[in-house]
Design a protein around this motif. Structure first.
Motif, PDB file in Angstrom:
ATOM      1  N   GLU A 146     -42.782 -48.782 -18.220  1.00  0.00           N
ATOM      2  CA  GLU A 146     -43.481 -48.059 -19.277  1.00  0.00           C
ATOM      3  C   GLU A 146     -42.830 -46.697 -19.492  1.00  0.00           C
ATOM      4  OE1 GLU A 146     -47.682 -47.908 -19.019  1.00  0.00           O
ATOM      5  OE2 GLU A 146     -47.912 -49.999 -18.377  1.00  0.00           O
ATOM      6  N   PRO A 147     -43.009 -46.106 -20.678  1.00  0.00           N
ATOM      7  CA  PRO A 147     -42.423 -44.790 -20.952  1.00  0.00           C
ATOM      8  C   PRO A 147     -42.962 -43.726 -19.991  1.00  0.00           C
ATOM      9  CG  PRO A 147     -43.252 -45.797 -22.969  1.00  0.00           C
ATOM     10  CD  PRO A 147     -43.757 -46.638 -21.837  1.00  0.00           C
ATOM     11  N   ALA A 148     -42.194 -42.689 -19.795  1.00  0.00           N
ATOM     12  CA  ALA A 148     -42.617 -41.603 -18.908  1.00  0.00           C
ATOM     13  C   ALA A 148     -43.886 -40.927 -19.410  1.00  0.00           C
ATOM     14  CB  ALA A 148     -41.500 -40.572 -18.782  1.00  0.00           C
ATOM     15  N   THR A 149     -44.166 -41.058 -20.718  1.00  0.00           N
ATOM     16  CA  THR A 149     -45.351 -40.432 -21.306  1.00  0.00           C
ATOM     17  C   THR A 149     -46.539 -41.391 -21.386  1.00  0.00           C
ATOM     18  OG1 THR A 149     -44.505 -41.023 -23.498  1.00  0.00           O
ATOM     19  CG2 THR A 149     -43.990 -38.805 -22.671  1.00  0.00           C
ATOM     20  N   ALA A 150     -46.414 -42.588 -20.820  1.00  0.00           N
ATOM     21  CA  ALA A 150     -47.498 -43.570 -20.871  1.00  0.00           C
ATOM     22  C   ALA A 150     -48.706 -43.081 -20.082  1.00  0.00           C
ATOM     23  CB  ALA A 150     -47.020 -44.917 -20.335  1.00  0.00           C
ATOM     24  N   VAL A 151     -49.888 -43.452 -20.545  1.00  0.00           N
ATOM     25  CA  VAL A 151     -51.123 -43.005 -19.902  1.00  0.00           C
ATOM     26  C   VAL A 151     -51.380 -43.747 -18.596  1.00  0.00           C
ATOM     27  CG1 VAL A 151     -53.643 -42.944 -20.126  1.00  0.00           C
ATOM     28  CG2 VAL A 151     -52.201 -42.275 -22.056  1.00  0.00           C
ATOM     29  N   ARG A 152     -51.136 -45.058 -18.556  1.00  0.00           N
ATOM     30  CA  ARG A 152     -51.571 -45.855 -17.410  1.00  0.00           C
ATOM     31  C   ARG A 152     -50.964 -45.400 -16.081  1.00  0.00           C
ATOM     32  NH1 ARG A 152     -51.568 -51.977 -15.762  1.00  0.00           N
ATOM     33  NH2 ARG A 152     -49.454 -52.015 -16.566  1.00  0.00           N
ATOM     34  N   PRO A 153     -49.649 -45.257 -15.948  1.00  0.00           N
ATOM     35  CA  PRO A 153     -49.119 -44.809 -14.650  1.00  0.00           C
ATOM     36  C   PRO A 153     -49.624 -43.438 -14.251  1.00  0.00           C
ATOM     37  CG  PRO A 153     -47.385 -44.878 -16.322  1.00  0.00           C
ATOM     38  CD  PRO A 153     -48.566 -45.558 -16.898  1.00  0.00           C
ATOM     39  N   ALA A 154     -49.741 -42.528 -15.215  1.00  0.00           N
ATOM     40  CA  ALA A 154     -50.255 -41.187 -14.896  1.00  0.00           C
ATOM     41  C   ALA A 154     -51.704 -41.269 -14.431  1.00  0.00           C
ATOM     42  CB  ALA A 154     -50.140 -40.282 -16.118  1.00  0.00           C
ATOM     43  N   LEU A 155     -52.485 -42.134 -15.059  1.00  0.00           N
ATOM     44  CA  LEU A 155     -53.891 -42.260 -14.692  1.00  0.00           C
ATOM     45  C   LEU A 155     -54.046 -42.888 -13.314  1.00  0.00           C
ATOM     46  CD1 LEU A 155     -56.742 -41.743 -15.711  1.00  0.00           C
ATOM     47  CD2 LEU A 155     -56.734 -44.041 -16.706  1.00  0.00           C
ATOM     48  N   VAL A 156     -53.219 -43.879 -12.991  1.00  0.00           N
ATOM     49  CA  VAL A 156     -53.285 -44.515 -11.672  1.00  0.00           C
ATOM     50  C   VAL A 156     -52.991 -43.488 -10.579  1.00  0.00           C
ATOM     51  CG1 VAL A 156     -52.168 -46.179 -10.138  1.00  0.00           C
ATOM     52  CG2 VAL A 156     -52.747 -46.843 -12.470  1.00  0.00           C
ATOM     53  N   VAL A 157     -51.932 -42.701 -10.763  1.00  0.00           N
ATOM     54  CA  VAL A 157     -51.556 -41.702  -9.760  1.00  0.00           C
ATOM     55  C   VAL A 157     -52.623 -40.620  -9.645  1.00  0.00           C
ATOM     56  CG1 VAL A 157     -49.878 -39.913  -9.172  1.00  0.00           C
ATOM     57  CG2 VAL A 157     -49.087 -42.138 -10.002  1.00  0.00           C
ATOM     58  N   SER A 158     -53.107 -40.125 -10.775  1.00  0.00           N
ATOM     59  CA  SER A 158     -54.112 -39.066 -10.749  1.00  0.00           C
ATOM     60  C   SER A 158     -55.428 -39.557 -10.161  1.00  0.00           C
ATOM     61  CB  SER A 158     -54.350 -38.526 -12.167  1.00  0.00           C
ATOM     62  OG  SER A 158     -53.189 -37.885 -12.655  1.00  0.00           O
ATOM     63  N   ALA A 159     -55.803 -40.797 -10.469  1.00  0.00           N
ATOM     64  CA  ALA A 159     -57.042 -41.358  -9.922  1.00  0.00           C
ATOM     65  C   ALA A 159     -56.940 -41.502  -8.409  1.00  0.00           C
ATOM     66  CB  ALA A 159     -57.332 -42.711 -10.565  1.00  0.00           C
ATOM     67  N   ALA A 160     -55.768 -41.882  -7.919  1.00  0.00           N
ATOM     68  CA  ALA A 160     -55.565 -41.975  -6.474  1.00  0.00           C
ATOM     69  C   ALA A 160     -55.724 -40.604  -5.832  1.00  0.00           C
ATOM     70  CB  ALA A 160     -54.177 -42.548  -6.184  1.00  0.00           C
ATOM     71  N   GLY A 161     -55.161 -39.582  -6.460  1.00  0.00           N
ATOM     72  CA  GLY A 161     -55.318 -38.221  -5.944  1.00  0.00           C
ATOM     73  C   GLY A 161     -56.763 -37.768  -5.973  1.00  0.00           C
ATOM     74  N   ALA A 162     -57.480 -38.127  -7.049  1.00  0.00           N
ATOM     75  CA  ALA A 162     -58.887 -37.759  -7.146  1.00  0.00           C
ATOM     76  C   ALA A 162     -59.707 -38.426  -6.051  1.00  0.00           C
ATOM     77  CB  ALA A 162     -59.434 -38.141  -8.524  1.00  0.00           C
ATOM     78  N   ALA A 163     -59.393 -39.688  -5.736  1.00  0.00           N
ATOM     79  CA  ALA A 163     -60.103 -40.396  -4.669  1.00  0.00           C
ATOM     80  C   ALA A 163     -59.928 -39.671  -3.332  1.00  0.00           C
ATOM     81  CB  ALA A 163     -59.594 -41.835  -4.566  1.00  0.00           C
ATOM     82  N   CYS A 164     -58.745 -39.138  -3.105  1.00  0.00           N
ATOM     83  CA  CYS A 164     -58.490 -38.391  -1.865  1.00  0.00           C
ATOM     84  C   CYS A 164     -59.260 -37.071  -1.839  1.00  0.00           C
ATOM     85  CB  CYS A 164     -56.991 -38.118  -1.717  1.00  0.00           C
ATOM     86  SG  CYS A 164     -55.995 -39.593  -1.484  1.00  0.00           S
ATOM     87  N   ARG A 165     -59.273 -36.380  -2.956  1.00  0.00           N
ATOM     88  CA  ARG A 165     -59.980 -35.090  -3.000  1.00  0.00           C
ATOM     89  C   ARG A 165     -61.487 -35.281  -2.833  1.00  0.00           C
ATOM     90  NH1 ARG A 165     -55.646 -34.184  -6.609  1.00  0.00           N
ATOM     91  NH2 ARG A 165     -56.772 -34.995  -8.410  1.00  0.00           N
TER      92      ARG A 165
END
Length: 206
Positions: A146-165
């Motif tokens: 997917e493009p570097a600006t795609a929402v899905r990969p960014a959301l997966v990574v950010s959601a994982a970080g949120a789960a940790c926080r």
């Protein structure tokens, strides 16, 4: 022999980094993070100030226990994991490996509590975490095609970080539950869908 020497050097580097991080955390807990100096950390770890800066850019990273090997291993996993491993599953493997390292030293809870009490440490953690997330997002987007600006990969990574926080914050209220257990619960909720009733249409506001 060269390979053995290289392995010995790498082990020595890991030991020195761990000694600095341990000393920084111990001193920060004793004196407060704002009252600790780089010189004191270096002296407690029995290394020079110059050596300290070979491992950490400032004292806050030492107190946080920042280890670039965690990110490098995560990026390598992004490149080498089997294609059938889903994006969220891959992030779980990344997070679980880091948690195993942090929980094994027995200092995860104390470090987490210290961070939450210091606005400066919270800020430094956020800045470094955002940088890690950008690099992980780029690697995951490439893996997913997917493009570097795609929402899905960014959301997966950010959601994982949120789960940790979220897990770190909840662990303060329920110290009998391990952080890794709380993180695992967060990941399962993300995988199942945290709000199946979500409605983005106008009628959802009526």
């Amino acid at each position: 022999m060269r390979q053995a020497a290289g392995g010995l050097r790498e082990r020595k580097k890991r030991e020195t980094r761990a000694a600095l991080a341990d000393a920084a955390l111990r001193l920060a807990l004793e004196k407060g993070p704002e009252n600790v100096t780089v010189e004191e950390i270096a002296e407690a770890a029995d290394v020079s100030v110059r050596t300290f800066f070979n491992y950490f850019p400032h004292k806050e990273h030492a107190i946080l226990g920042r280890n670039p090997e965690h990110l490098e291993r995560a990026l390598e996993l992004m490149r080498t994991a089997p294609a059938e491993v889903s994006p969220l599953t891959l992030m779980w493997h990344v997070v679980r490996e880091v948690l195993q390292d942090l929980e094994s030293d027995g200092e995860l809870s104390r470090r987490g509590e210290l961070i939450m009490q210091s606005p400066n440490l919270v800020y430094q953690l956020m800045v470094s975490s955002f940088d890690d997330e950008r690099r992980l997002t780029a690697a995951l987007a490439e893996r997913m095609g997917e493009p570097a600006t795609a929402v899905r990969p960014a959301l997966v990574v950010s959601a994982a970080g949120a789960a940790c926080r979220v897990a770190m914050e909840l662990h303060k209220q329920t110290p009998d539950r391990r952080v890794s257990e709380l993180v695992g619960e967060g990941f399962r909720l993300l995988a199942e869908g945290i709000d199946p009733g979500f409605d983005s249409t106008e009628k959802g506001h009526s």
